[in-house]
Enzyme design. Structure first.
Site, PDB file in Angstrom:
ATOM      1  N   TYR A   1     -39.411   9.437  35.845  1.00 40.95           N
ATOM      2  CA  TYR A   1     -38.401   9.075  36.843  1.00 40.95           C
ATOM      3  C   TYR A   1     -38.717   9.837  38.120  1.00 40.95           C
ATOM      4  O   TYR A   1     -39.268  10.929  38.069  1.00 40.95           O
ATOM      5  CB  TYR A   1     -37.003   9.454  36.337  1.00 40.95           C
TER       6      TYR A   1
ATOM      7  N   GLU B   1     -40.246   3.748  30.080  1.00 40.91           N
ATOM      8  CA  GLU B   1     -39.107   4.176  30.904  1.00 40.91           C
ATOM      9  C   GLU B   1     -39.631   4.557  32.272  1.00 40.91           C
ATOM     10  O   GLU B   1     -40.473   5.457  32.378  1.00 40.91           O
ATOM     11  CB  GLU B   1     -38.372   5.378  30.295  1.00 40.91           C
TER      12      GLU B   1
ATOM     13  N   GLU C   1     -39.082  10.289  23.357  1.00 42.83           N
ATOM     14  CA  GLU C   1     -39.230  11.587  24.047  1.00 42.83           C
ATOM     15  C   GLU C   1     -39.170  12.760  23.071  1.00 42.83           C
ATOM     16  O   GLU C   1     -38.419  13.728  23.279  1.00 42.83           O
ATOM     17  CB  GLU C   1     -38.189  11.726  25.169  1.00 42.83           C
TER      18      GLU C   1
ATOM     19  N   GLU D   1     -29.684   0.999  26.712  1.00 43.69           N
ATOM     20  CA  GLU D   1     -29.373   2.104  25.794  1.00 43.69           C
ATOM     21  C   GLU D   1     -27.862   2.144  25.582  1.00 43.69           C
ATOM     22  O   GLU D   1     -27.093   1.759  26.465  1.00 43.69           O
ATOM     23  CB  GLU D   1     -29.857   3.427  26.420  1.00 43.69           C
TER      24      GLU D   1
HETATM   25  O1  AHR Z   1     -32.951   6.431  30.507  1.00 42.29           O
HETATM   26  C1  AHR Z   1     -32.177   7.589  30.432  1.00 42.29           C
HETATM   27  C2  AHR Z   1     -32.789   8.626  29.537  1.00 42.29           C
HETATM   28  O2  AHR Z   1     -33.970   9.114  30.118  1.00 42.29           O
HETATM   29  C3  AHR Z   1     -33.247   8.187  28.169  1.00 42.29           C
HETATM   30  O3  AHR Z   1     -32.227   8.182  27.254  1.00 42.29           O
HETATM   31  C4  AHR Z   1     -34.269   9.205  27.809  1.00 42.29           C
HETATM   32  O4  AHR Z   1     -35.250   8.689  26.964  1.00 42.29           O
HETATM   33  C5  AHR Z   1     -34.818   9.673  29.135  1.00 42.29           C
HETATM   34  O5  AHR Z   1     -34.797  11.035  29.256  1.00 42.29           O
END
Ligand code: AHR
Length: 500
Positions: A243, A291, A172, A26
């Site tokens: 995450y 992600e 997102e 990114e």
């Molecule tokens: O990977 C970091 C961020 O995490 C990305 O920009 C976003 O899509 C997500 O919230």
């Protein structure tokens, strides 16, 4: 703790799509600038790409890389990033409150990814933009027609189309933080019309409908149900993002979080299939986990940086330094993905360089491998072939927020061309080693080619430019007798057992 596994090549989950080992770059922090691209650095090549980074990316063998965001894409004007560099407009990126110089853009990324041996997974801006901008971008990338944007790419020096096959319809869009955030219905309508038009222009592409930003979003899974009702007929995948963190410093519960991941995957599959049934559709939607990673170490400092020192270029953002236990969780996630290889076709470790990444760079020095580099490397190298539906019986434990957590998680992947089978296994019991037994009688005549392990007593140990405290070693204590493999899996360990 103990576990028994039966591996049989006749019991297949599915062929693993190599795009399971994708990643993500990114325009964020030092991922691009001072990451993959740093003209003037001693390791830079003729294009300004860091050779030391390219080497590590190639070592990971990443088949597809998502680009250019992330939250960044929701305010991105791709036209600013192409053409003569001196004419490119610097822009403010609201997602990360950064100044984007646009000195590295689409054309540079296409060139870089070719050198890296990766395909591009292109994300389009459905935050501040819509159908026509997506079409212009698609024409610029993929068409060889005598039309404006196709000709523009040629003028910019790229005679051949980039032929980008995989496209993400926004990023997102369920997240209130997203620039141009939408309700599920608003998003669904826009994404469906964009997808329809894009496929009219190029029917060879594959499209990803945007799913929830994580399993705990209040709108999950309603977001999927409502948006897919609109997009289902035009798309091929739905995205998942998640995450994980251990802010509570509870290793046992941290390792149990792949239970939440399982629930996430199952619920998304169920929702896709519900829409399929409702629409009497013949098409089955697959999953793109585009992600995933551990992300929490640097968050506090990042918020402070973005708030108080905005509009820098290439600031140090999201530079999580990963420890040993993060590598174990990454291994557990990869095992979970492989167990769902029938529906989960693509996944992107987020991200690849400097930003929540397996590869780090020093602005004035070399590149180095984080702890999480290794489980990803092993899976990418040895996890290609057919994921096998193995029977695993493991003892269990409870953790603070999870019940019946298996001590050992494992999966096997059979590579028929190489005549190899690899067992990936994690012992996530934090107190006890596990006696592991794998019945591999079906692979008559196979021997152990290699047994790699990541083991450490210190959960918080990290790697750095100064050296690697976490790296795999070859384990020699095991037995393979009459088709039964046995070994002692150390507590908190990642194990890669290669037979062939
Ligand atoms: O990977 C970091 C961020 O995490 C990305 O920009 C976003 O899509 C997500 O919230």
């Amino acid at each position: 703790a103990k576990a028994k596994m039966i591996v049989d090549k006749d019991f297949e989950i599915a062929r693993v799509d190599s795009r399971m080992y994708g990643s993500f770059i990114e325009h964020l922090g030092r991922a691009v600038y001072n990451g993959i691209y740093q003209p003037g650095h001693p390791a830079a090549d003729e294009d300004g790409f860091r050779r030391d980074v390219l080497e590590l990316v190639k070592e990971l063998d990443v088949p597809i890389i998502r680009y250019p965001g992330g939250n960044f894409v929701s305010g991105f004007f791709w036209e600013d990033s192409v053409g003569p560099k001196e004419e490119r407009k610097p822009r403010l990126d609201l997602a990360w409150r950064t100044l984007e110089t646009n000195q590295f853009g689409l054309g540079e990324f296409a060139k870089w990814s070719k050198k890296a041996g990766s395909e591009i997974m292109m994300a389009i801006n459905l935050g501040t933009r819509g159908v026509s901008d997506a079409l212009n971008l698609l024409e610029y990338c993929n068409l060889d027609t005598n039309s404006y944007y196709s000709n523009l790419r040629k003028q910019h020096g790229a005679k051949e189309p980039y032929n980008v096959k995989t496209w993400c319809l926004g990023n997102e869009m369920d997240g209130p933080w997203q620039v141009g955030h939408k309700t599920a219905y608003e998003y669904g309508r826009l994404a469906a019309e964009t997808a329809k038009a894009m496929k009219l222009m190029d029917d060879s592409i594959e499209l990803v409908s945007c799913g929830s930003s994580n399993v705990d979003m209040p709108t999950f899974p309603e977001w999927e149900a409502v948006s897919l009702e609109e997009t289902y007929d035009y798309v091929d995948y739905i995205s998942l993002h998640n995450y994980y963190g251990n802010a509570e410093n509870d290793t046992e519960d941290f390792f149990a979080k792949t239970q939440d991941l399982e629930r996430f995957i199952h619920t998304v599959i169920a929702t896709c299939d519900y829409i399929k049934a409702k629409k009497r559709s013949k098409k089955t939607l697959n999953l793109s986990f585009d992600e995933w990673n551990v992300w929490f170490h640097a968050t506090e400092g990042d918020n402070e940086e973005m708030k108080n020192r905005p509009w820098q270029t290439a600031p140090h953002l999201l530079e999580d330094i990963y420890d040993f236990e993060d590598a174990i969780l990454v291994g557990l996630i990869l095992i979970t993905f492989l167990k769902h290889a029938d529906r989960l076709k693509m996944a992107c470790l987020a991200q690849l360089v400097n930003v929540i990444a397996p590869i780090m760079t020093e602005n004035d020095g070399g590149a180095w491998k984080q702890t999480i580099f290794y489980p990803f490397l092993h899976a990418s190298k040895y996890g290609r072939g057919i994921a096998l539906r193995s029977v695993v019986n493991s003892t269990m434990h409870d953790s603070k927020n999870h019940e019946d957590v298996t001590d050992v998680e494992s999966v096997a992947v059979y590579n028929e061309e190489k005549e190899e089978v690899t067992i990936f296994a994690v012992n996530r019991n934090v107190k006890e080693d596990a006696l592991f037994e794998a019945d591999v009688r079906c692979f008559g005549g196979y021997r152990v080619l290699e047994y790699l392990a990541l083991e450490n007593d210190d959960m918080k140990v990290v790697n750095s430019i100064a050296g690697e405290k976490v790296s795999p070693y070859s384990k020699t204590e095991y037995k393979l007798e009459d088709g039964i493999f046995t070994a002692n899996l150390s507590k908190c360990s990642w194990n890669v057992i290669r037979l062939g």
